[in-house]
Design a protein around this motif. Structure first.
Motif, PDB file in Angstrom:
ATOM      1  N   CYS A  23      43.632  17.269  59.555  1.00  0.00           N
ATOM      2  CA  CYS A  23      44.731  16.695  59.035  1.00  0.00           C
ATOM      3  C   CYS A  23      45.852  16.620  60.063  1.00  0.00           C
ATOM      4  O   CYS A  23      46.911  16.061  59.694  1.00  0.00           O
ATOM      5  CB  CYS A  23      45.444  17.759  57.707  1.00  0.00           C
ATOM      6  SG  CYS A  23      46.066  19.333  58.208  1.00  0.00           S
ATOM      7  N   ILE A  29      45.547  15.663  53.115  1.00  0.00           N
ATOM      8  CA  ILE A  29      44.863  14.657  53.132  1.00  0.00           C
ATOM      9  C   ILE A  29      44.697  13.615  51.977  1.00  0.00           C
ATOM     10  O   ILE A  29      44.145  14.209  50.955  1.00  0.00           O
ATOM     11  CB  ILE A  29      43.292  14.817  53.845  1.00  0.00           C
ATOM     12  CG1 ILE A  29      43.319  15.805  55.142  1.00  0.00           C
ATOM     13  CG2 ILE A  29      42.496  13.673  54.093  1.00  0.00           C
ATOM     14  CD1 ILE A  29      42.034  15.951  55.872  1.00  0.00           C
ATOM     15  N   GLY A  30      44.897  12.596  52.121  1.00  0.00           N
ATOM     16  CA  GLY A  30      45.067  11.504  50.930  1.00  0.00           C
ATOM     17  C   GLY A  30      45.769  12.579  49.672  1.00  0.00           C
ATOM     18  O   GLY A  30      45.426  12.287  48.430  1.00  0.00           O
TER      19      GLY A  30
END
Length: 50
Positions: A23, A29-30
């Motif tokens: 990350c 992440i997302g």
């Protein structure tokens, strides 16, 4: 607590914190916590030549 990206528990002699390569230190992440660092943005790695 170990995260999947940790090489040893925090505070272990001969280790240090490093930015999570998954990350890039963001911890997410997302929109979800990074699975490699557990959302901390850092992982524990062995340092030196031990």
């Amino acid at each position: 607590m170990l995260n999947p990206g940790d090489e040893a528990p925090r505070g272990t002699p001969g280790t240090g914190d490093d930015i999570c390569p998954e990350c890039h230190g963001k911890g997410r992440i997302g929109g979800a916590p990074c699975p490699k660092c557990g959302g901390s943005g850092t992982i524990t790695r062995a340092i030196g030549g031990a």
